[in-house]
Design a protein around this motif. Structure first.
Motif, PDB file in Angstrom:
ATOM      1  N   ASP A  40      -8.268  -4.629  10.951  1.00  0.00           N
ATOM      2  CA  ASP A  40      -8.882  -3.776  11.973  1.00  0.00           C
ATOM      3  C   ASP A  40      -8.100  -3.782  13.287  1.00  0.00           C
ATOM      4  OD1 ASP A  40     -10.838  -3.045  10.217  1.00  0.00           O
ATOM      5  OD2 ASP A  40     -12.282  -4.546  10.907  1.00  0.00           O
ATOM      6  N   TYR A  41      -6.840  -3.491  13.181  1.00  0.00           N
ATOM      7  CA  TYR A  41      -5.983  -3.396  14.371  1.00  0.00           C
ATOM      8  C   TYR A  41      -5.528  -1.952  14.533  1.00  0.00           C
ATOM      9  CZ  TYR A  41      -3.114  -4.386  10.273  1.00  0.00           C
ATOM     10  OH  TYR A  41      -2.596  -4.372   9.014  1.00  0.00           O
ATOM     11  N   ARG A  42      -4.885  -1.670  15.636  1.00  0.00           N
ATOM     12  CA  ARG A  42      -4.466  -0.278  15.910  1.00  0.00           C
ATOM     13  C   ARG A  42      -3.010  -0.226  16.309  1.00  0.00           C
ATOM     14  NH1 ARG A  42      -9.584   2.294  18.200  1.00  0.00           N
ATOM     15  NH2 ARG A  42      -8.293   4.099  18.588  1.00  0.00           N
ATOM     16  N   ASP A  72      -0.502   5.193  11.217  1.00  0.00           N
ATOM     17  CA  ASP A  72      -0.597   4.300  10.076  1.00  0.00           C
ATOM     18  C   ASP A  72      -0.036   5.063   8.889  1.00  0.00           C
ATOM     19  OD1 ASP A  72      -1.688   1.745  10.776  1.00  0.00           O
ATOM     20  OD2 ASP A  72      -3.496   2.821  11.390  1.00  0.00           O
ATOM     21  N   SER A  73       0.580   4.340   7.972  1.00  0.00           N
ATOM     22  CA  SER A  73       1.343   5.079   6.966  1.00  0.00           C
ATOM     23  C   SER A  73       0.462   5.826   5.977  1.00  0.00           C
ATOM     24  CB  SER A  73       2.307   4.155   6.237  1.00  0.00           C
ATOM     25  OG  SER A  73       1.638   3.252   5.410  1.00  0.00           O
ATOM     26  N   HIS A  74      -0.829   5.447   5.864  1.00  0.00           N
ATOM     27  CA  HIS A  74      -1.700   6.232   4.980  1.00  0.00           C
ATOM     28  C   HIS A  74      -1.997   7.608   5.583  1.00  0.00           C
ATOM     29  CE1 HIS A  74      -3.862   2.898   7.045  1.00  0.00           C
ATOM     30  NE2 HIS A  74      -4.412   3.915   7.653  1.00  0.00           N
ATOM     31  N   ALA A  75      -1.601   7.845   6.836  1.00  0.00           N
ATOM     32  CA  ALA A  75      -1.814   9.163   7.459  1.00  0.00           C
ATOM     33  C   ALA A  75      -0.559  10.035   7.369  1.00  0.00           C
ATOM     34  CB  ALA A  75      -2.231   8.988   8.916  1.00  0.00           C
ATOM     35  N   GLY A 105       4.594   1.762   8.431  1.00  0.00           N
ATOM     36  CA  GLY A 105       3.483   1.073   7.789  1.00  0.00           C
ATOM     37  C   GLY A 105       3.817   0.764   6.341  1.00  0.00           C
ATOM     38  N   THR A 106       3.249  -0.325   5.833  1.00  0.00           N
ATOM     39  CA  THR A 106       3.637  -0.754   4.488  1.00  0.00           C
ATOM     40  C   THR A 106       2.872  -0.027   3.375  1.00  0.00           C
ATOM     41  OG1 THR A 106       2.045  -2.567   4.591  1.00  0.00           O
ATOM     42  CG2 THR A 106       4.313  -3.056   5.242  1.00  0.00           C
ATOM     43  N   ASP A 107       1.736   0.573   3.708  1.00  0.00           N
ATOM     44  CA  ASP A 107       0.900   1.150   2.645  1.00  0.00           C
ATOM     45  C   ASP A 107       1.623   2.246   1.862  1.00  0.00           C
ATOM     46  OD1 ASP A 107      -1.085  -0.566   3.372  1.00  0.00           O
ATOM     47  OD2 ASP A 107      -2.362   0.916   4.334  1.00  0.00           O
ATOM     48  N   THR A 108       2.386   3.066   2.548  1.00  0.00           N
ATOM     49  CA  THR A 108       3.125   4.130   1.844  1.00  0.00           C
ATOM     50  C   THR A 108       4.621   4.036   2.115  1.00  0.00           C
ATOM     51  OG1 THR A 108       2.963   5.790   3.611  1.00  0.00           O
ATOM     52  CG2 THR A 108       1.119   5.676   2.073  1.00  0.00           C
ATOM     53  N   ALA A 131       5.557  -4.605   8.395  1.00  0.00           N
ATOM     54  CA  ALA A 131       4.990  -5.949   8.574  1.00  0.00           C
ATOM     55  C   ALA A 131       3.609  -5.962   7.953  1.00  0.00           C
ATOM     56  CB  ALA A 131       4.899  -6.300  10.057  1.00  0.00           C
ATOM     57  N   MET A 132       3.174  -7.121   7.561  1.00  0.00           N
ATOM     58  CA  MET A 132       1.836  -7.271   6.981  1.00  0.00           C
ATOM     59  C   MET A 132       0.847  -7.802   8.008  1.00  0.00           C
ATOM     60  SD  MET A 132       1.940  -6.030   4.001  1.00  0.00           S
ATOM     61  CE  MET A 132       0.428  -6.629   3.255  1.00  0.00           C
ATOM     62  N   ARG A 133       1.365  -8.386   9.085  1.00  0.00           N
ATOM     63  CA  ARG A 133       0.475  -8.881  10.144  1.00  0.00           C
ATOM     64  C   ARG A 133       0.794  -8.137  11.431  1.00  0.00           C
ATOM     65  NH1 ARG A 133       1.906 -15.027   8.532  1.00  0.00           N
ATOM     66  NH2 ARG A 133       0.569 -15.159   6.699  1.00  0.00           N
ATOM     67  N   ALA A 178       7.975  -1.634  -4.579  1.00  0.00           N
ATOM     68  CA  ALA A 178       6.600  -1.149  -4.451  1.00  0.00           C
ATOM     69  C   ALA A 178       5.755  -2.224  -3.789  1.00  0.00           C
ATOM     70  CB  ALA A 178       6.023  -0.806  -5.817  1.00  0.00           C
ATOM     71  N   LYS A 179       4.761  -1.774  -3.027  1.00  0.00           N
ATOM     72  CA  LYS A 179       3.822  -2.725  -2.455  1.00  0.00           C
ATOM     73  C   LYS A 179       2.964  -3.274  -3.591  1.00  0.00           C
ATOM     74  CE  LYS A 179       0.712  -3.441   1.425  1.00  0.00           C
ATOM     75  NZ  LYS A 179       0.074  -2.903   2.621  1.00  0.00           N
ATOM     76  N   ALA A 180       2.837  -4.591  -3.648  1.00  0.00           N
ATOM     77  CA  ALA A 180       2.160  -5.204  -4.792  1.00  0.00           C
ATOM     78  C   ALA A 180       1.092  -6.206  -4.368  1.00  0.00           C
ATOM     79  CB  ALA A 180       3.195  -5.894  -5.685  1.00  0.00           C
TER      80      ALA A 180
HETATM   81  N1  LIG Z   1       0.760  -3.431   6.700  1.00  0.00           N
HETATM   82  C1  LIG Z   1       0.680  -2.169   7.089  1.00  0.00           C
HETATM   83  O1  LIG Z   1       1.593  -1.655   7.683  1.00  0.00           O
HETATM   84  C2  LIG Z   1      -0.536  -1.419   6.743  1.00  0.00           C
HETATM   85  C3  LIG Z   1      -0.710  -0.354   7.762  1.00  0.00           C
HETATM   86  N2  LIG Z   1      -1.985  -0.103   8.148  1.00  0.00           N
HETATM   87  C4  LIG Z   1       0.057   0.917   7.396  1.00  0.00           C
HETATM   88  O2  LIG Z   1       0.310   1.701   8.277  1.00  0.00           O
HETATM   89  O3  LIG Z   1       0.442   1.154   6.269  1.00  0.00           O
END
Ligand SMILES: NC(=O)C[C@H](N)C(=O)O
Length: 341
Positions: A40-42, A72-75, A105-108, A131-133, A178-180
Motif C-alpha cells: 500500500d505505497y504510492r 504502477d506497471s499494472h496501469a 514496476g515489476t508487475d508487468t 524493486a520489490m520494496r 518472468a515475475k515468479a
Molecule cells: N514491485 C512493483 O514494482 C509492483 C508495483 N506496484 C508495480 O508497479 O508493478
C-alpha cells in the motif's frame, strides 16, 4: 536505424560514459508511510530522487534523468508502452548516450522488456530494473538494483545482448524472464532458460547469451507502428465458459492468447472459442498457465488454425502476437514469428 558504436569524442561529458535513466514509476519510485510498511505505497519519486539516494552512482557515469511516466506497471497500456519505446529509441539515437536504464514496476516489467527487445534497433545496452520494496522500506532493494543496472549498462559484454533485466544481483534476457513471486526480492526467474549472469561483489559475470532474434535483428520497427492491435488473454480452467470468447471477439480483439492448461490443452469452451475466433478471423495462440515449459505444436493447430506459443508465457505471447499482427494475419507468418522471436 541501427545504432551500434558509442561516440568516441565525448565533448559534453568530459570523457565519461553517459547513461540515461528513464523513469516510468513502480515500487522502485514509491514510498509508504513508514519504513516497515511494505505494501500500500504510492509512486512518489522521480529519477533525481533515486540518484540522491545513491550518490555512488555519479562515480560510475554521467547520468541523465528522464522522468517519462509515474505509473504502477499494472496501469501501463499499449499507448504507454509505445510512449516508453519511442522515448527509449530517441535517447539511444543520441551518439553521446552509451546505455540506458528503464526503471519500471515489476508487475508487468517482463512485458515492457520483451516489447523493447523486439522493437529497438540498437546494440547499446538497455537494462530494465525495478524493486520489490518501496524506496522508504527497511532494506529497500531498489538502490542496489539500480546501481547494478548502471554497472551492467556500462559493461562491454552487455552490448548486443538485447534488452536485459537486472533484479536482485541477477541478469536476465528480456525474452526469458518472468515475475515468479508476489513479494520476495528474488521475484524474477527464467525457469527453463536460466539467468544470463550474476553480479557478485562488484563484478559482472555473464554465463550465456540469448539466441532468439532481438532488437536490430527483428522485422519490427517503431517507425511503422502507429498503434498496437487489441489482443486479449483468456484463462482456461475447469468449468470454463464460452462468454469470454464472445466478449473478446465482439469487443474487436484481433488476437486471443489462451492461458491454457498443461501443454496447451483446450477445455470444451476453449475449443469452441478457437472455432469462433477462426470464423471471425481472430488469431488464436495457445500458451500455458503452468509457468514452465514449452507449448508444443499439436494436430489441433491445423484443424482450428491455432499457433503454439512455445516457451512464451501468455503475457509475453500477447506482446509478440500484437506486433506480429501489425504485419500480417496469415497463420504461417504468426507461426514464423513465434519460432524466431
Ligand atoms: N514491485 C512493483 O514494482 C509492483 C508495483 N506496484 C508495480 O508497479 O508493478
Amino acid at each position: 536505424m541501427t545504432v551500434s558504436e558509442p561516440r568516441r569524442d565525448r565533448r559534453s561529458t568530459g570523457g565519461r560514459p553517459r547513461v540515461v535513466v528513464l523513469g516510468t514509476g513502480g515500487t522502485i519510485a514509491s514510498s509508504a508511510d513508514s519504513a516497515t510498511q511494505l505494501h500500500d505505497y504510492r509512486v512518489t519519486a522521480g529519477v533525481e530522487d533515486m540518484f540522491t539516494a545513491i550518490p555512488e552512482l555519479h562515480a560510475l557515469a554521467d547520468l541523465r534523468a528522464v522522468n517519462l511516466l509515474q505509473l504502477d506497471s499494472h496501469a501501463i497500456d499499449s499507448a504507454a508502452l509505445l510512449t516508453i519505446a519511442r522515448r527509449v529509441a530517441k535517447e539511444l539515437a543520441d551518439p553521446e548516450v552509451d546505455g540506458l536504464i528503464v526503471t519500471h514496476g515489476t508487475d508487468t516489467l517482463e512485458e515492457t522488456a520483451y516489447f523493447l527487445n523486439l522493437v529497438l534497433k540498437s546494440t547499446k545496452p538497455v537494462v530494465v530494473v525495478g524493486a520489490m520494496r518501496p524506496a522508504s522500506a527497511l532494506s529497500a532493494d531498489g538502490p542496489l538494483n539500480l546501481y547494478n543496472a548502471v554497472r551492467v549498462a556500462l559493461a562491454p559484454a552487455a552490448h548486443g545482448k538485447g534488452v536485459l533485466v537486472v533484479m536482485n544481483d541477477r541478469l536476465f534476457a528480456a525474452r526469458d524472464v518472468a515475475k515468479a513471486h508476489t513479494t520476495a526480492v528474488e521475484a524474477f526467474e527464467a525457469a527453463e532458460e536460466g539467468c544470463l549472469g550474476r553480479i557478485a561483489c562488484g563484478g559482472i559475470h555473464l554465463f550465456h547469451a540469448p539466441l532468439r532474434l532481438h532488437t536490430a535483428a527483428t522485422s519490427f520497427s517503431l517507425d511503422r507502428l502507429a498503434e498496437l492491435p487489441m489482443a486479449d488473454i483468456i484463462f482456461d480452467h475447469q468449468g470454463a465458459g464460452i462468454h469470454h470468447y464472445h466478449a473478446a471477439i465482439d469487443a474487436g480483439a484481433r488476437g486471443i492468447v489462451l492461458a491454457a492448461t498443461g501443454n496447451g490443452s483446450l477445455s470444451p469452451s476453449a475449443r469452441l472459442g478457437a472455432e469462433l475466433a477462426a470464423r471471425a478471423g481472430v488469431a488464436f495462440v495457445r500458451s500455458s498457465r503452468v509457468g514452465r515449459g514449452i507449448v508444443t505444436p499439436s494436430f489441433d493447430d491445423e484443424t482450428l488454425g491455432m499457433v503454439a506459443a512455445g516457451s512464451l508465457n501468455p503475457q509475453k505471447a500477447r506482446i509478440l502476437l500484437m506486433l506480429a499482427l501489425t504485419q500480417s494475419h496469415e497463420l504461417h507468418h504468426l507461426r514464423s514469428c513465434f519460432e524466431r522471436y
